[in-house]
Every structure is written in structure tokens, then in C-alpha cells.
Design a protein around this motif. Structure first.
Motif, mmCIF file in Angstrom:
data_model
loop_
_atom_site.group_PDB
_atom_site.id
_atom_site.type_symbol
_atom_site.label_atom_id
_atom_site.label_comp_id
_atom_site.label_asym_id
_atom_site.label_seq_id
_atom_site.Cartn_x
_atom_site.Cartn_y
_atom_site.Cartn_z
ATOM 1 N N PRO A 56 35.018 46.574 -44.321
ATOM 2 C CA PRO A 56 36.359 46.901 -43.827
ATOM 3 C C PRO A 56 36.387 47.585 -42.469
ATOM 4 O O PRO A 56 37.278 47.302 -41.662
ATOM 5 C CB PRO A 56 36.908 47.827 -44.920
ATOM 6 N N HIS A 57 35.433 48.480 -42.172
ATOM 7 C CA HIS A 57 35.545 49.195 -40.897
ATOM 8 C C HIS A 57 35.265 48.266 -39.711
ATOM 9 O O HIS A 57 35.874 48.412 -38.653
ATOM 10 C CB HIS A 57 34.667 50.449 -40.869
ATOM 11 N N TYR A 58 34.392 47.270 -39.878
ATOM 12 C CA TYR A 58 34.204 46.283 -38.819
ATOM 13 C C TYR A 58 35.487 45.472 -38.617
ATOM 14 O O TYR A 58 35.863 45.141 -37.483
ATOM 15 C CB TYR A 58 33.048 45.342 -39.162
ATOM 16 N N ASP A 59 36.131 45.135 -39.707
ATOM 17 C CA ASP A 59 37.374 44.376 -39.625
ATOM 18 C C ASP A 59 38.439 45.146 -38.851
ATOM 19 O O ASP A 59 39.134 44.577 -38.001
ATOM 20 C CB ASP A 59 37.869 44.073 -41.041
ATOM 21 N N VAL A 60 38.560 46.436 -39.111
ATOM 22 C CA VAL A 60 39.559 47.238 -38.410
ATOM 23 C C VAL A 60 39.191 47.390 -36.933
ATOM 24 O O VAL A 60 40.056 47.332 -36.052
ATOM 25 C CB VAL A 60 39.734 48.612 -39.083
ATOM 26 N N ILE A 61 37.908 47.560 -36.632
ATOM 27 C CA ILE A 61 37.468 47.643 -35.237
ATOM 28 C C ILE A 61 37.844 46.358 -34.493
ATOM 29 O O ILE A 61 38.350 46.396 -33.363
ATOM 30 C CB ILE A 61 35.950 47.892 -35.154
ATOM 31 N N ARG A 62 37.609 45.214 -35.107
ATOM 32 C CA ARG A 62 37.980 43.935 -34.486
ATOM 33 C C ARG A 62 39.490 43.885 -34.231
ATOM 34 O O ARG A 62 39.944 43.457 -33.161
ATOM 35 C CB ARG A 62 37.540 42.782 -35.389
ATOM 36 N N GLN A 63 40.278 44.328 -35.200
ATOM 37 C CA GLN A 63 41.738 44.331 -35.025
ATOM 38 C C GLN A 63 42.159 45.256 -33.881
ATOM 39 O O GLN A 63 43.066 44.925 -33.104
ATOM 40 C CB GLN A 63 42.430 44.758 -36.313
ATOM 41 N N VAL A 64 41.500 46.419 -33.778
ATOM 42 C CA VAL A 64 41.813 47.352 -32.687
ATOM 43 C C VAL A 64 41.533 46.704 -31.336
ATOM 44 O O VAL A 64 42.338 46.783 -30.405
ATOM 45 C CB VAL A 64 41.002 48.658 -32.849
ATOM 46 N N ILE A 65 40.383 46.046 -31.227
ATOM 47 C CA ILE A 65 40.016 45.391 -29.964
ATOM 48 C C ILE A 65 41.008 44.282 -29.629
ATOM 49 O O ILE A 65 41.493 44.185 -28.495
ATOM 50 C CB ILE A 65 38.578 44.841 -30.054
ATOM 51 N N GLU A 66 41.319 43.440 -30.598
ATOM 52 C CA GLU A 66 42.192 42.294 -30.348
ATOM 53 C C GLU A 66 43.639 42.705 -30.079
ATOM 54 O O GLU A 66 44.386 41.959 -29.436
ATOM 55 C CB GLU A 66 42.120 41.325 -31.524
ATOM 56 N N SER A 67 44.050 43.893 -30.561
ATOM 57 C CA SER A 67 45.422 44.356 -30.336
ATOM 58 C C SER A 67 45.596 45.038 -28.986
ATOM 59 O O SER A 67 46.687 45.505 -28.662
ATOM 60 C CB SER A 67 45.835 45.313 -31.452
ATOM 61 N N ASP A 68 44.521 45.136 -28.216
ATOM 62 C CA ASP A 68 44.566 45.691 -26.858
ATOM 63 C C ASP A 68 44.822 47.196 -26.843
ATOM 64 O O ASP A 68 45.232 47.749 -25.834
ATOM 65 C CB ASP A 68 45.634 44.976 -26.022
ATOM 66 N N VAL A 69 44.554 47.873 -27.959
ATOM 67 C CA VAL A 69 44.749 49.322 -28.022
ATOM 68 C C VAL A 69 43.875 50.036 -26.995
ATOM 69 O O VAL A 69 44.301 51.006 -26.368
ATOM 70 C CB VAL A 69 44.459 49.843 -29.444
ATOM 71 N N ILE A 70 42.641 49.549 -26.807
ATOM 72 C CA ILE A 70 41.740 50.202 -25.855
ATOM 73 C C ILE A 70 41.641 49.413 -24.544
ATOM 74 O O ILE A 70 40.799 49.704 -23.702
ATOM 75 C CB ILE A 70 40.337 50.425 -26.460
ATOM 76 N N GLY A 71 42.497 48.428 -24.370
ATOM 77 C CA GLY A 71 42.488 47.647 -23.146
ATOM 78 C C GLY A 71 41.370 46.621 -23.118
ATOM 79 O O GLY A 71 40.836 46.230 -24.166
ATOM 80 N N GLU A 72 40.994 46.191 -21.933
ATOM 81 C CA GLU A 72 39.907 45.226 -21.776
ATOM 82 C C GLU A 72 38.571 45.894 -22.079
ATOM 83 O O GLU A 72 38.259 46.967 -21.556
ATOM 84 C CB GLU A 72 39.883 44.683 -20.349
ATOM 85 N N VAL A 73 37.785 45.285 -22.940
ATOM 86 C CA VAL A 73 36.470 45.833 -23.284
ATOM 87 C C VAL A 73 35.520 45.633 -22.112
ATOM 88 O O VAL A 73 35.320 44.515 -21.638
ATOM 89 C CB VAL A 73 35.912 45.167 -24.553
ATOM 90 N N THR A 74 34.932 46.728 -21.640
ATOM 91 C CA THR A 74 34.025 46.663 -20.496
ATOM 92 C C THR A 74 32.564 46.913 -20.867
ATOM 93 O O THR A 74 31.672 46.541 -20.114
ATOM 94 C CB THR A 74 34.436 47.697 -19.433
ATOM 95 N N ALA A 75 32.329 47.539 -22.015
ATOM 96 C CA ALA A 75 30.945 47.818 -22.414
ATOM 97 C C ALA A 75 30.855 48.013 -23.919
ATOM 98 O O ALA A 75 31.781 48.525 -24.551
ATOM 99 C CB ALA A 75 30.416 49.055 -21.699
ATOM 100 N N VAL A 76 29.715 47.584 -24.476
ATOM 101 C CA VAL A 76 29.363 47.856 -25.871
ATOM 102 C C VAL A 76 27.985 48.491 -25.872
ATOM 103 O O VAL A 76 27.038 47.929 -25.299
ATOM 104 C CB VAL A 76 29.356 46.579 -26.730
ATOM 105 N N ILE A 77 27.881 49.660 -26.482
ATOM 106 C CA ILE A 77 26.624 50.407 -26.515
ATOM 107 C C ILE A 77 26.250 50.632 -27.976
ATOM 108 O O ILE A 77 27.064 51.147 -28.755
ATOM 109 C CB ILE A 77 26.761 51.763 -25.804
#
Length: 366
Positions: A150-171
Motif C-alpha cells: 500500500p505505501h508504494y501505491d500511495v507514493i505513486r499516486q502522490v507523484i502522479e497527482s503532481d503534489v510534489i511537482g516534476e520529479v527531478t531526483a530519486v535517491i
């Protein structure tokens, strides 16, 4: 004052409500114990058959996991095991180097299979396995358990909903300390040893989940005396998103994951790939802007409850078990959440990284 963030609810269904299937296990080791223990405690599926090179070991495993469906049958032959009446799906839990041969036998028999990660040693084996499964009509799923949670699913939804804007880096990092032992599977090239396939697959899968497959890959690393990768640092580029992934056998890291965006970030707690919590922070514009954050707490955010784990562990594997059961009952050949495209993309990256750092397994062509 900025309005508080509201995070989405997970779309991952309750694993207890998935169809119950009759499972078989090949290679009843430690990870298979976790898998079947979780299955019996948190899903409707049950163990019906066990296969090991040692019949005594298979019998002991079957006795340990006798369920309300009765005792599982023990086999020392894969061919005999695959003829077990009522067998609906097989879990392959062997060392990496044996995945391809064992899973191929399963799908050639037309039986669905779930294969421990990484699904195969390299992308060529995985492609061949998927092609065989399509020909025989057998379901195939890599047991990348984190990507069904579930937490991966919610993270994906957050990214796709543009809450954090354009993703520039994954660490992301996953380093553990294993004293050098040439007999240990992680140091044995004939078993597909090394940090990358066993540990690094988690941060690479997270990066793929969050930002897609990289078009450019750079890497550097060190090798053990047995010739497998000991420490690897990976940089990737997917569109405008940079990956930074670290893995290794020689020291422990924080085991965290972060997704950075133009308007915010996601910070996943340590051991990011187990059922876990994370924080979403949104940045305010301007020098005096105020950051707003919302914490996703795993247990409190599920729209259903999981039974208390008897050992104080987690039921993360329940979600991949339930995913397979739902998809098999629906007649699918792969998972919509983590399917062939995802498995192949991560294996392609690992192949490229191994080529750069100089790791080739004995079973691979010269």
C-alpha cells in the motif's frame, strides 16, 4: 497559512479478501518460510505441495505449515511435484541462478508461477521465460513484494497527482554488512551472488516505480575475491530525473528512499521496501514560504486491518500473494502493478551495471 495536505487512500485491496489458491513451493528455505507463514496468517491461500532436493526437508516444511486445508504433500522431484493434483500456482524460492530453469519447468507445464526477485539472472533469461509463459498461457509474476504494498501505491499516486511537482531526483540505498565467506550464497558467483541482484534490486525497483526506466546508466563498484560485486554506486537518467542508487555487502546504510520534486519531496522511512511510513513535504513559493508536510503512517492509513503478526514482523508478502491470486482467477498472464515491462526494465539496468563493474556469472555465455 497553507492548507494541510491530504494524501490519497491506497488502492491495494485487503489481502484477506483475495481468492484462496492451492500453492506449491520449490526450495523450502528461509524466504519460503516467511512467504507461506504470511500466506496462512493473512490470506485465504494455502500450501498444498512442497518440493526440495531433500525429501526429508520437504516433509519437515510440510509438517511445519500444516493448515486447515490439511497437510501438504512432499516431493523430491520437480517433475512429480508439477503433477500434484489441484496445484494452482507455484512459488520458486531457490537461489537466483536456479530461477530460470525451475520457473521454465513450471510454465511449460502450464502452471502459474511467482518467482523470487530477481526473477532471473539477466534480462535474456527473463524474456525467454515470459515468451514461454505466453505460449503456454501461464501467469508469471516476479515476487517484487515492495511494489505490491500500500505505501508504494500511495507514493505513486502522490507523484502522479503532481503534489510534489516534476520529479527531478530519486535517491535510494540498500547496503548491509555480510562478513566475507566464499561459501555464503551472496559471495558465490555460481548462485548469482553479489550485492546488486540481492540488495540493489530494491532501490533500483523503487527508482523505476517512482520515475520510470533510465535511458542512461553510469556505475562504479568494487568486486569481492570471488568476483561478485561488493559495493556499487549507480547513476541513471530518466527524462529529466536523475537516479542515485547505492548498494553493497560491506557496510550498513540507512536503507532510505527519497523522491525529490520541483514543489516538494517524499521521504520514506528506513527499510523503505517493507511495510512502512513516509512523509510528503510540499514547498511554499517565496523566501518566507512555509513548508507543509503530511505523514503517511502505514498501519493507520489502511482502509482495512491486518492480523497481529505472531513474531512481531510484517505481512508485506501478503500483498504479492493476494495480487497473484486475484490475477490468476481473473485469467491474466501478468500483474498490472508489476509486470513483464517492469521486471525487464530493472534487469536491463542490472545487466548494464554488471557489465560496467565486470561481473559475469558462470552460466552466462562468454
Amino acid at each position: 497559512m497553507t492548507a494541510p495536505l491530504t494524501l490519497p487512500t491506497t488502492s491495494v485491496p485487503d489481502p484477506a479478501k483475495a481468492p484462496g489458491l492451492r500453492w506449491g513451493v520449490i526450495a523450502p528455505g528461509g524466504i519460503a518460510r516467511n512467504f507461506i507463514g504470511t500466506m496462512h496468517a493473512a490470506t485465504a491461500s494455502r500450501l498444498t505441495a512442497v518440493c526440495s532436493r531433500s525429501l526429508e526437508r520437504a516433509q519437515a516444511f510440510a509438517e511445519d505449515f500444516e493448515s486447515d486445508a490439511g497437510p501438504a504433500h512432499a516431493y523430491a522431484s520437480v517433475d512429480e511435484f508439477l503433477t500434484h493434483e489441484g496445484l494452482e500456482v507455484v512459488y520458486v524460492a531457490s537461489p537466483h541462478a536456479q530461477h530460470f530453469a525451475l520457473a521454465t519447468k513450471v510454465v511449460e507445464a502450464g502452471i502459474p508461477v511467482v518467482i523470487e526477485k530477481p526473477m532471473t539472472l539477466n534480462v535474456a533469461e527473463a524474456r525467454e521465460l515470459f515468451e514461454t509463459a505466453r505460449r503456454t498461457g501461464a501467469y508469471v509474476q516476479e515476487a517484487m513484494w515492495s511494489c505490491f504494498m500500500p505505501h508504494y501505491d500511495v507514493i505513486r499516486q502522490v507523484i502522479e497527482s503532481d503534489v510534489i511537482g516534476e520529479v527531478t531526483a530519486v535517491i535510494a540505498d540498500h547496503c548491509q554488512y555480510f562478513p566475507f565467506d566464499p561459501e555464503h550464497r551472496l559471495y558465490a558467483p555460481e548462485l548469482g551472488g553479489g550485492a546488486l541482484l540481492d540488495l540493489g534490486v530494491y532501490p533500483l525497483a523503487f527508482a523505476h516505480w517512482a520515475a520510470g526506466s533510465p535511458t542512461q546508466v553510469l556505475a562504479t563498484g568494487t568486486l569481492t575475491a570471488t568476483g561478485v560485486d561488493e559495493t556499487v554506486s549507480i547513476s541513471g537518467l530518466s527524462g529529466r530525473t536523475v537516479y542515485a542508487v547505492q548498494t553493497g555487502l560491506g557496510a550498513r546504510s540507512s536503507v532510505e528512499a527519497h523522491v525529490l520534486g520541483t514543489r516538494g519531496r517524499v521521504d520514506v522511512d528506513s527499510w523503505f521496501f517493507v511495510p512502512n511510513s513516509f512523509t510528503v513535504t510540499q514547498f511554499e513559493a517565496g523566501d518566507n514560504g512555509e513548508d507543509v508536510s503530511e505523514r503517511f503512517t502505514y498501519e493507520d492509513s489502511l482502509p482495512y486491518s491486518l492480523p497481529a503478526h505472531p513474531d512481531g514482523g510484517n505481512y508485506g508478502m501478503a500483498f504479492e500473494i493476494a495480487e497473484a491470486a486475484r490475477n490468476i482467477r481473473a485469467g491474466l498472464l501478468e500483474s498490472p502493478r508489476w509486470g513483464a515491462r517492469d521486471t525487464l526494465a530493472v534487469l536491463e539496468v542490472m545487466d548494464r551495471v554488471r557489465e560496467i563493474v565486470g561481473v559475469r556469472y558462470p552460466s552466462e555465455a562468454k
